[in-house]
Design an enzyme around this catalytic site. Structure first.
Site, PDB file in Angstrom:
ATOM      1  N   SER A 240       0.821  -1.208   0.000  1.00 18.19           N
ATOM      2  CA  SER A 240       0.000   0.000   0.000  1.00 18.19           C
ATOM      3  C   SER A 240       0.855   1.258   0.000  1.00 18.19           C
ATOM      4  O   SER A 240       2.020   1.246   0.419  1.00 18.19           O
ATOM      5  CB  SER A 240      -0.908   0.014   1.232  1.00 18.19           C
ATOM      6  OG  SER A 240      -0.130   0.207   2.413  1.00 18.19           O
ATOM      7  N   GLU A 263       6.854  -0.585  -4.757  1.00 21.18           N
ATOM      8  CA  GLU A 263       5.813  -0.547  -5.794  1.00 21.18           C
ATOM      9  C   GLU A 263       4.504  -0.405  -5.044  1.00 21.18           C
ATOM     10  O   GLU A 263       4.108  -1.298  -4.309  1.00 21.18           O
ATOM     11  CB  GLU A 263       5.875  -1.821  -6.638  1.00 21.18           C
ATOM     12  CG  GLU A 263       4.974  -1.778  -7.863  1.00 21.18           C
ATOM     13  CD  GLU A 263       3.604  -2.332  -7.559  1.00 21.18           C
ATOM     14  OE1 GLU A 263       2.685  -1.502  -7.326  1.00 21.18           O
ATOM     15  OE2 GLU A 263       3.440  -3.549  -7.546  1.00 21.18           O
ATOM     16  N   CYS A 300      -2.244  -4.692  -8.813  1.00 19.99           N
ATOM     17  CA  CYS A 300      -1.750  -3.312  -8.806  1.00 19.99           C
ATOM     18  C   CYS A 300      -1.890  -2.664 -10.174  1.00 19.99           C
ATOM     19  O   CYS A 300      -1.832  -1.440 -10.289  1.00 19.99           O
ATOM     20  CB  CYS A 300      -0.304  -3.270  -8.336  1.00 19.99           C
ATOM     21  SG  CYS A 300       0.769  -4.467  -9.160  1.00 19.99           S
TER      22      CYS A 300
END
Length: 504
Positions: A240, A263, A300
């Protein structure tokens, strides 16, 4: 399921217990008890990694390639058990886990091939010019060398490909760096069995067991201790924005700051250009709905935003997406916490009068059902919260008035992992205006496709400007990711016998 977790950490090849334990929270099946991570275990693992670094950094590329292939073999040997416990813990279907396992072993073998090739070393040699005037030039040789022990944080949404022996671990081990993994509490059993495979491979190859450790669970302090440990020289993280940014700040605040390769996800906007919308808007809408709901939207690269002009073609696109979403049933989410966050994200959209519901569904427990909303470009640019990632199958359509409106919207985007252009031949002029903007916003730009599904290859970039990632010059997928764990060293007039073997 035949595999029964032993519930221990793996510190430099040894199974180590803790005084405290935590229970897994499986989507189905039996819960298991696992030892809880501690700051002391982090210290032990980091010290073992540092002690192993010199010998491991001195291994040949062939030796490291053999280790990577052995790890892949050991994972495959445990394939059925990995799938069984992975599906139990995460709720992901067996086919998804089997595919992810293939990706995990595939990228280990890809890195083996990559380091055997040797091009990643970027070797450079400027020969001495003793007679050069006014000053002679020394002999200069440069090569990429491993940076030291690396910390890797397991990801919630990829229990294999982005976790214990995932891309970060594969890249670090390929580079010659020992790894300390902080296991994710969403799938501790999966992390454990994969760690067992890594340890078995290290033992079989006769390497120092300190090159790999797994610390399970623990409070936030355990993760903080890992990134702040003075022997850790870089961090790989997938998760997150909130958690990643907190760890990034800790890395930067260290007496010796270290790189944090985080990331952090994004909303991955998709632009449906006018001619493409007219010619095949319904088809694109259906495809978007399928991508949006794949894996309950827990990717993602999930394309959470679609940008399309007002008018009949845009209406057809939205109508087709809505119809496809109506046919999508509930899906189990990875954890109860992720399901709760998804519900909160839905509530954030519904609390805004400027956002129009297109298709909404009630949320129950750990399952997710799709939701679709619509707003205007002017509203989106003024409301930062609409651009925040909602981890799950929630889509937002942004309606624009013109091609220039699309360009203004693109300029207002934050950093993204991906952006997509759906275009036909008549859209070339509009696309030509958007592309220079989007290449500053994203690490990967697609045409006429959907970003879910990231190819593991030499040319892949999985990263982007902040907040998509914390280092826009890096990727966490593909062979280019090895560069995160290397640094150039120049050897000036060093005798041949003392040079690294790869420079001789």
């Amino acid at each position: 399921m035949t595999y029964s977790p032993h519930g221990h950490h793996l510190i430099a090849g040894e199974r180590v217990g803790s005084d405290e334990h935590f229970s897994s929270q499986p989507a189905s099946g039996e819960a298991h008890q696992f030892s809880t991570g501690t700051v002391e275990l982090v210290d032990r693992a980091a010290k073992a990694a540092e002690a192993a670094f010199s010998s491991y950094a001195a291994t040949t590329r062939a030796q490291r390639a053999k280790l990577l292939r052995r790890i892949a073999d050991e994972i495959e040997a445990r394939g059925e058990d990995i799938t069984a416990i992975g599906t139990s813990e995460t709720g992901l279907p067996a086919a998804r886990l089997e595919g992810e396992r293939g990706r995990t072993t595939g990228q280990l073998r890809l890195f083996a091939d990559h380091i055997e090739d040797g091009a990643y070393l970027d070797r450079r040699h400027d020969t001495a010019l003793p007679d050069r005037k006014p000053l002679p030039r020394p002999d200069l040789r440069t090569i990429q060398r491993p940076i030291g022990p690396v910390a890797v944080f397991g990801a919630s949404n990829f229990p294999l490909a982005f976790s214990t022996a995932g891309g970060d671990t594969a890249a670090a081990l390929a580079a010659g760096c020992p790894v300390v993994v902080k296991g994710h509490g969403a799938h501790p059993g999966t992390g454990e069995i994969v760690a067992d495979a890594v340890v078995a491979a290290i033992r079989a190859e006769g390497l120092d067991p300190g090159i790999f450790s797994l610390v399970q669970g623990g409070t936030r302090k355990v993760g903080e201790a890992l990134v702040q440990h003075p022997l850790i020289k870089a961090v790989g993280f997938t998760g997150s924005l909130t958690g990643g940014r907190a760890l990034y700040n800790l890395c930067a605040a260290r007496p010796e700051p270290i790189p944090f390769f985080g990331e952090l996800g994004s909303v991955n906007p998709m632009f449906v250009l006018p001619e493409a919308a007219k010619a095949r808007g319904e088809e694109i809408g259906k495809g978007w709905a399928a991508s949006l709901t794949m894996g309950a939207g827990q990717f993602c690269t999930n394309p959470g935003i679609a940008v399309v002009e007002r008018g009949p073609a845009g209406d057809a696109f939205v109508g087709a997406a809505k119809a496809a979403l109506e046919e999508t049933g509930p899906q189990v989410m990875l954890t109860e916490g992720i399901a709760k966050a998804y519900s909160e994200g839905k509530e954030r959209f519904e609390s805004r009068n400027s956002v129009r519901p297109v298709f909404t569904t009630p949320q129950e427990g750990r399952t997710a059902t799709p939701n679709l909303y619509e707003t205007d470009a002017s509203v989106y640019l003024q409301d930062h919260a609409l651009g925040e990632e909602v981890f799950g199958p929630l889509g937002l359509v942004i309606r624009t008035e013109s091609a220039d409106d699309m360009a203004r919207l693109a300029e207002g985007l934050e950093g993204q992992l991906t952006t997509t252009l759906h275009l036909d031949a008549g859209d070339s002029e509009v696309a030509g205006k958007l592309l220079p903007i989007l290449e500053r916003k994203a690490g990967r730009i697609l045409a006429n496709g959907f970003p879910t599904g990231v190819e593991v290859a030499d040319a892949m970039v999985h990263g982007g400007p902040y907040p998509a990632s914390t280092n826009f010059g890096a990727t966490s997928v593909g062979t280019l990711s090895i560069r995160r764990f290397l640094r150039p060293v120049c050897y000036q007039n060093i005798p041949e016998a003392l040079l690294p073997d790869d420079l001789k």
